[in-house]
Design a protein around this motif. Structure first.
Motif, PDB file in Angstrom:
ATOM      1  N   TYR A   1       0.825  -1.212   0.000  1.00 52.69           N
ATOM      2  CA  TYR A   1       0.000   0.000   0.000  1.00 52.69           C
ATOM      3  C   TYR A   1       0.861   1.266   0.000  1.00 52.69           C
ATOM      4  O   TYR A   1       0.658   2.167  -0.815  1.00 52.69           O
ATOM      5  CB  TYR A   1      -0.931   0.005   1.215  1.00 52.69           C
ATOM      6  N   THR A   2       1.813   1.330   0.926  1.00 56.07           N
ATOM      7  CA  THR A   2       2.624   2.555   1.028  1.00 56.07           C
ATOM      8  C   THR A   2       3.461   2.780  -0.227  1.00 56.07           C
ATOM      9  O   THR A   2       3.672   3.910  -0.649  1.00 56.07           O
ATOM     10  CB  THR A   2       3.541   2.504   2.267  1.00 56.07           C
TER      11      THR A   2
ATOM     12  N   ASP B   1       1.676   6.644   0.107  1.00 60.90           N
ATOM     13  CA  ASP B   1       1.174   7.152   1.382  1.00 60.90           C
ATOM     14  C   ASP B   1       2.206   6.842   2.462  1.00 60.90           C
ATOM     15  O   ASP B   1       2.652   5.703   2.603  1.00 60.90           O
ATOM     16  CB  ASP B   1      -0.163   6.489   1.719  1.00 60.90           C
TER      17      ASP B   1
ATOM     18  N   PRO C   1      -2.207   1.888   6.114  1.00 58.64           N
ATOM     19  CA  PRO C   1      -3.676   1.901   6.065  1.00 58.64           C
ATOM     20  C   PRO C   1      -4.260   1.447   7.391  1.00 58.64           C
ATOM     21  O   PRO C   1      -3.641   0.678   8.132  1.00 58.64           O
ATOM     22  CB  PRO C   1      -3.990   0.896   4.948  1.00 58.64           C
TER      23      PRO C   1
ATOM     24  N   TYR D   1      -8.084  -0.806   0.398  1.00 61.94           N
ATOM     25  CA  TYR D   1      -7.438  -0.187   1.561  1.00 61.94           C
ATOM     26  C   TYR D   1      -8.237   1.018   2.040  1.00 61.94           C
ATOM     27  O   TYR D   1      -8.709   1.813   1.230  1.00 61.94           O
ATOM     28  CB  TYR D   1      -6.034   0.289   1.204  1.00 61.94           C
TER      29      TYR D   1
ATOM     30  N   PRO E   1      -7.402   4.292   4.069  1.00 56.88           N
ATOM     31  CA  PRO E   1      -6.277   5.068   4.625  1.00 56.88           C
ATOM     32  C   PRO E   1      -6.540   5.475   6.072  1.00 56.88           C
ATOM     33  O   PRO E   1      -7.696   5.571   6.503  1.00 56.88           O
ATOM     34  CB  PRO E   1      -6.218   6.305   3.713  1.00 56.88           C
TER      35      PRO E   1
END
Length: 634
Positions: free
Chosen positions: A263-264, A269, A273, A292, A294
């Motif tokens: 995800y990152t 981000d 999450p 996901y 956040p």
């Protein structure tokens, strides 16, 4: 050498293929790599039953070669290749698909990853190339053939030299102009970026010779003199794609860290999450998804600039970076991706809007997201409250929007601050805690909890020991009015005219007082013509001298919200000025009324009305007049 015409289509049709079906020119590389992957898939499929192929899965690859001097880009595969007849049929007829025919002839199962089923993608090459050359040798054939075309005017097919089976596509790029820089597609960093973006999960390696630089080794003398090192270039073969999508792996293979790291990295981000879901749907259509939530709202989330949507893949090939049709607006905070074998790779944004399978996927995802949020609310309360502070506003907009069409889906996810608990509670928790004699779900609105707690209108409800929900966001009251009720309990504002709490005996007493002082109240109302609908004795006030309430659908808070919007039209609540019959100010008004000093009574009326406005947090029209009245009446 005879130039042949495209069998079924005109120059106009080819122009449409190039300019209408694909939104971005960069998509051509995705299409050609997908075709190469299909060609390898076919030979790999054959190798499973034919030992003569002599290649294992690890031997297959797609090669990219960029030559800036000749302005050519080459895509090479060692797949099944094409005969002269197949070149004629597959490349001479627009929208004819060899992959689709292969899949049908071999009766492949749905999970076989043949991507290019609609025969359109190859022609995207003409978006960037003024000349396209295809050199191909079919597996099992002694001869190779060359297909060549400069666009819709036609093509030629001639014999060629090629040692091994496979296909080589050579693009001679269009000359750069002031508006378009086609040479960018020869830059190794640009190529790497496009493959990472669109073709990262093609299941065969995409390789390229990449030029790097390194410092030359220095002599001891050069080191002693602290000379800056000279650099030399060297070439290294790099595999540009990762090949195995995380979402296609078994959940048992993956750890929580794998999902969070993905995800990152994928969605840029810095924060992990707060929730994720790995979905594998085997129905029709089948799809894999990673979803996901956040932990924090993006800086532009509540602005017009924010673009919602999930990444959309077809068999590991990116179709669209943000497909908004996959998410309803109230779940626009969700990030992630969907990969389906049942979606066409050659699909435009316009075509997607009418794709029935996409709508089925979107509906299924909506149920999954709702279910995951409910699970988080039940089992991870602290996490859910953190989520609510970041994105609760969006769910409340979801209740109010589309005429309340989605309220039943979302109402269980709502939270508001409780006057009793001094923390967030759900509607279900509120109703469960209600006393048997309580008729309504009470709420109060204001710009902050501190302001709401000071409202005179809350006194009666609190004195009866009933809980009040504090509504502090602009959309809150609109959402509550859209819901109307929850589990057969109607929502009731503490400013409503009938709270269901009034003592019958006291009501009769107040009614009698109003009749006795009817001239007084008429005079007060006349002094406030255009400002209030009427002036009455209050059944709700305990210690405060005055308050405002409203009649009709528009409340005081709704008036504030609606009039703050940038429109020329203003709306007004039907305001009612309520005076506390137990407060000494009422005795003072009676005294002035009996004296017949209507001018002084009017000044008191204006003073009390302005005071009530200030309590509500409503701007007053004439602060100078208010100040002068205070000084005069003191």
């Amino acid at each position: 050498m005879e130039t042949k015409q495209f069998k079924a289509e005109s120059k106009r049709l080819l122009d449409m293929m190039i300019h209408s079906i694909y939104t971005h020119k960069e998509i051509f590389l995705r299409e050609l790599i997908s075709n190469a992957s299909d060609a390898i898939d076919k030979l790999y499929f054959k190798s499973l039953t034919d030992d003569k192929v002599g290649l294992s899965k690890d031997d297959f690859a797609i090669w990219i070669t960029a030559d800036k001097d000749s302005r050519t880009l080459k895509i090479t595969d060692n797949g099944i290749g094409m005969t002269a007849e197949e070149l004629e049929n597959n490349l001479g007829t627009i929208a004819n698909s060899g992959s689709f025919k292969f899949k049908n002839e071999n009766k492949l199962e749905e999970d076989n990853q043949i991507i290019g089923q609609f025969g359109v993608g190859f022609y995207s090459a003409f978006m960037v190339a003024k000349k396209v050359t295809v050199i191909s040798k079919a597996y099992g054939s002694d001869k190779a053939y060359q297909w060549e075309s400069e666009g819709a005017d036609g093509y030629t097919i001639t014999e060629a030299e090629k040692k091994n089976p496979g296909t080589e596509i050579i693009l001679e790029l269009i000359d750069d102009t002031e508006d378009e820089t086609y040479g960018e597609f020869l830059d190794q960093y640009r190529i790497k970026g496009l493959i990472k973006k669109y073709s990262d999960y093609i299941r065969f390696p995409v390789k390229m010779e990449v030029t790097h630089s390194r410092p030359k080794e220095q002599t001891e003398e050069e080191k002693a003199e602290n000379k800056a090192p000279e650099y030399e270039e060297f070439i290294e073969v790099e595999t540009l794609n990762s090949m195995v999508p995380l979402w296609k792996k078994n959940k048992s293979e993956l750890k929580e860290e794998d999902y969070k790291h993905f995800y990152t990295e994928k969605f840029f981000d810095y924060n992990e999450p707060i929730k994720y879901a790995h979905v594998k749907n085997e129905g029709v259509p089948s799809y894999n998804a990673l979803l996901y939530v956040p932990s924090k709202a993006p800086y532009d989330f509540y602005t017009k600039e924010y673009e919602k949507g999930l990444q959309l893949y077809s068999n590991g090939v990116l179709i669209m970076d943000k497909c908004s049709d996959l998410l309803p607006d109230y779940f626009s905070f969700v990030k992630g991706l969907v990969d389906s074998e049942d979606l066409s790779l050659n699909i435009s944004r316009e075509m997607l809007q009418h794709d029935r399978q996409l709508k089925v996927i979107a509906k299924s995802l909506e149920k999954t997201i709702t279910s995951e949020l409910k699970k988080m609310l039940r089992n991870e309360r602290e996490k859910y409250e953190e989520f609510w502070k970041a994105f609760g506003l969006q769910l409340k907009y979801g209740i109010y929007s589309d005429y309340g069409m989605n309220k039943d889906k979302l109402q269980e996810l709502l939270m508001f601050t409780s006057s009793k608990e001094k923390k967030l509670v759900t509607l279900d928790e509120y109703v469960t805690a209600m006393r048997e004699e309580q008729k309504y779900i009470y709420y109060a609105t204001g710009e902050s909890i501190a302001r709401i707690e000071q409202l005179p209108q809350t006194e009666l409800v609190k004195d009866n020991g009933f809980e009040i929900l504090y509504l502090t966001d602009n959309v809150d009251e609109f959402a509550v009015k859209t819901l109307h009720s929850y589990k057969d309990k109607e929502f009731k504002s503490v400013s409503a005219d009938d709270l269901g709490l009034e003592n019958t005996e006291k009501q009769e007493e107040i009614k009698a007082k109003e009749e006795e002082n009817s001239d007084l109240f008429k005079s007060l109302a006349d002094s406030l013509t255009g400002k209030v609908a009427k002036v009455i004795l209050s059944k709700r006030l305990k210690s405060h001298p005055v308050c405002l309430s409203s009649e009709g659908e528009i409340s005081l808070e709704m008036e504030k919200v609606l009039n703050a919007m940038p429109t020329d039209q203003k709306v007004y609540a039907q305001k009612v000025l309520e005076i506390n019959p137990e407060h000494e100010i009422f005795g003072k008004l009676q005294e002035i009324g009996k004296s017949g000093d209507s001018e002084k009574l009017g000044k008191y009326a204006k003073l009390l009305y302005t005071q009530a406005l200030l309590i509500e947090g409503i701007s007053i029209e004439d602060p100078v007049e208010f100040s002068n009245l205070i000084c005069e009446l003191m």
